[in-house]
Design a protein around this motif. Structure first.
Motif, PDB file in Angstrom:
ATOM      1  N   HIS A   6      37.390  32.542  30.170  1.00 31.83           N
ATOM      2  CA  HIS A   6      37.517  32.014  31.529  1.00 31.83           C
ATOM      3  C   HIS A   6      38.981  32.015  31.977  1.00 31.83           C
ATOM      4  O   HIS A   6      39.295  32.411  33.109  1.00 31.83           O
ATOM      5  CB  HIS A   6      36.955  30.590  31.569  1.00 31.83           C
ATOM      6  N   MET A   9      40.450  35.771  32.408  1.00 36.14           N
ATOM      7  CA  MET A   9      39.882  36.432  33.581  1.00 36.14           C
ATOM      8  C   MET A   9      40.510  35.880  34.852  1.00 36.14           C
ATOM      9  O   MET A   9      40.843  36.626  35.786  1.00 36.14           O
ATOM     10  CB  MET A   9      38.354  36.252  33.612  1.00 36.14           C
ATOM     11  N   LEU A  13      42.990  38.033  37.466  1.00 31.66           N
ATOM     12  CA  LEU A  13      42.480  38.291  38.812  1.00 31.66           C
ATOM     13  C   LEU A  13      42.969  37.263  39.831  1.00 31.66           C
ATOM     14  O   LEU A  13      42.398  37.151  40.909  1.00 31.66           O
ATOM     15  CB  LEU A  13      40.938  38.278  38.789  1.00 31.66           C
ATOM     16  N   ILE A 136      33.326  45.355  40.848  1.00 33.75           N
ATOM     17  CA  ILE A 136      33.603  44.895  39.488  1.00 33.75           C
ATOM     18  C   ILE A 136      34.204  43.498  39.513  1.00 33.75           C
ATOM     19  O   ILE A 136      33.861  42.636  38.682  1.00 33.75           O
ATOM     20  CB  ILE A 136      34.546  45.884  38.780  1.00 33.75           C
ATOM     21  N   MET A 137      35.090  43.248  40.480  1.00 32.15           N
ATOM     22  CA  MET A 137      35.696  41.924  40.585  1.00 32.15           C
ATOM     23  C   MET A 137      34.637  40.871  40.899  1.00 32.15           C
ATOM     24  O   MET A 137      34.715  39.737  40.417  1.00 32.15           O
ATOM     25  CB  MET A 137      36.768  41.916  41.667  1.00 32.15           C
ATOM     26  N   ILE A 140      33.003  39.997  37.655  1.00 32.47           N
ATOM     27  CA  ILE A 140      33.881  39.154  36.845  1.00 32.47           C
ATOM     28  C   ILE A 140      33.906  37.727  37.393  1.00 32.47           C
ATOM     29  O   ILE A 140      33.896  36.752  36.633  1.00 32.47           O
ATOM     30  CB  ILE A 140      35.297  39.752  36.792  1.00 32.47           C
ATOM     31  N   ALA A 143      30.924  35.992  36.216  1.00 36.57           N
ATOM     32  CA  ALA A 143      31.098  35.568  34.826  1.00 36.57           C
ATOM     33  C   ALA A 143      31.989  34.330  34.742  1.00 36.57           C
ATOM     34  O   ALA A 143      31.753  33.440  33.914  1.00 36.57           O
ATOM     35  CB  ALA A 143      31.699  36.712  34.006  1.00 36.57           C
ATOM     36  N   MET A 144      32.999  34.252  35.596  1.00 40.21           N
ATOM     37  CA  MET A 144      33.863  33.073  35.602  1.00 40.21           C
ATOM     38  C   MET A 144      33.091  31.830  36.037  1.00 40.21           C
ATOM     39  O   MET A 144      33.297  30.740  35.497  1.00 40.21           O
ATOM     40  CB  MET A 144      35.055  33.310  36.532  1.00 40.21           C
ATOM     41  N   SER A 203      29.228  42.077  45.272  1.00 38.17           N
ATOM     42  CA  SER A 203      29.150  43.242  44.387  1.00 38.17           C
ATOM     43  C   SER A 203      28.097  44.225  44.871  1.00 38.17           C
ATOM     44  O   SER A 203      28.315  45.445  44.877  1.00 38.17           O
ATOM     45  CB  SER A 203      28.833  42.792  42.957  1.00 38.17           C
TER      46      SER A 203
END
Length: 368
Positions: A6, A9, A13, A136-137, A140, A143-144, A203
């Motif tokens: 976490h 990432m 970013l 892709i961001m 991510i 996921a965060m 996304s």
């Protein structure tokens, strides 16, 4: 492990997330601050659409053509004709017209920075790979959000006693690292599901391969109309529009006209309307076939495949363009705008916590 994933990432970013949050919020707030259509005195019946567009033409910049007509929405409202270069989709100049006695009330240049913000939000100016990078961001960021919830998840004892509520509130006496942590945790908790939705929907909208997966295909440039070749070379884009609107009123009297898309030729005309069966969140597109005198629905909400319907909802919710019901639309627009600011707060508070901890570790090493 989750904490490290976490943390890194977020640090990697940090700048893109701040840009995404700020531009997303600005794209919602700025249009609300732009000049609205002026009020006029309603007299008798409104003039025809062709007369309204003709009245606006002398005030248009050289080289631009009418791209869209937005009729008056209620008695006393003005009409708007939007201009732009031929072949473009996004107007850059607007002319407000009195629809009762066609005359120009005011003009407005659409700020170029709105398009700049949109491009920055969509692809971060990393062309030709910007959309893929944005997609892709978004993954991510999802996921965060997930790892953040896992890290926050309280011990079972806190659930039983109800003390978990204190973990999502900012204590009045919090200072330093504790303040940064509580701001980060509480902001992430209250907006986690909204940010997760915005990340996933972003996304889907960003990845170039997502549209075909949902059954969305871009129309070819020549597919404006099956009778486009019949348009005379000297015809203006609004020629025959009054006839088209008269046919719409006669053949489909239950529809509500939202706007008229125009182009270089009359055959490029299309009418965006609201059908009572589907409501304002699912507008339809109709075109007038002059040889037969019939209206044809070219985009029917009732004929949409499930993938197209899902993609349309994702697009509408992500850009906060929900039209009805009005109270829900206002709440959702406010939440999405606030979510962009929360993303900025999460980025800075995360960096703040990391910086304070690094300084503390450095002091302990020097002290030892």
């Amino acid at each position: 492990m989750f904490r490290k994933i976490h943390r890194w990432m977020g640090l990697l970013l940090m700048l893109p997330l701040v840009l995404q949050g700020l531009t997303g919020t600005l794209l919602i707030v700025i249009p609300l601050l732009l000049p609205q259509r002026p009020h006029v005195t309603a007299t008798d019946a409104q003039a025809g659409a062709e007369a309204i567009i003709a009245a606006s033409r002398p005030r248009a910049p050289a080289g631009m053509i009418p791209l869209r007509l937005t009729p008056a929405r209620w008695a006393g409202d003005s009409a708007m004709v939007a201009y732009g270069p031929a072949g473009e989709r996004h107007p850059t100049f607007e002319v407000f017209v009195n629809p009762y006695h066609p005359s120009v009330i005011n003009t407005y240049v659409v700020p170029s920075y709105i398009r700049f913000l949109h491009n920055l939000h969509a692809d971060l100016f990393l062309l030709p790979y910007g959309q893929t990078a944005t997609g892709i961001m978004g993954i991510i960021l999802s996921a965060m959000a997930f790892t953040g919830l896992v890290i926050w998840w309280p011990h079972p004892a806190l659930w039983k006693t109800g003390k978990w509520r204190k973990t999502v509130m900012i204590a009045p006496r919090a200072r330093g690292l504790r303040l940064w942590r509580e701001v980060h945790v509480s902001s992430g908790f209250w907006f986690s599901f909204l940010l997760l939705f915005m990340a996933l929907s972003g996304s889907v909208l960003a990845f170039p391969f997502a549209r075909p997966l949902f059954g969305i295909s871009r129309p070819a440039a020549h597919e404006h109309s099956h009778h486009e070749h019949a348009s005379p070379a000297s015809a203006t884009g609004e020629q025959g529009l009054d006839e088209s609107l008269a046919a719409l009123k006669k053949q489909m009297p239950e529809t509500i006209l939202l706007s008229v898309q125009l182009g270089e030729h009359p055959a490029q005309q299309s009418l965006e309307v609201i059908l009572p069966a589907y409501g304002p969140n699912h507008p339809a597109t109709v075109q007038y076939d002059a040889p037969t005198g019939r209206m044809h629905i070219t985009r029917d909400p009732g004929q949409q495949r499930r993938g197209e319907w899902s993609f349309q909802w994702l697009h509408m919710l992500h850009e906060a363009r929900l039209a009805a019901p009005a109270p829900v639309a206002v709440i959702w627009k406010t939440a999405v705008a606030a979510g962009g600011l929360v993303l900025v707060v999460l980025a800075f508070s995360g960096v703040g916590m990391w910086t304070i901890r690094r300084r503390g570790a450095a002091r302990r090493e020097n002290g030892s």
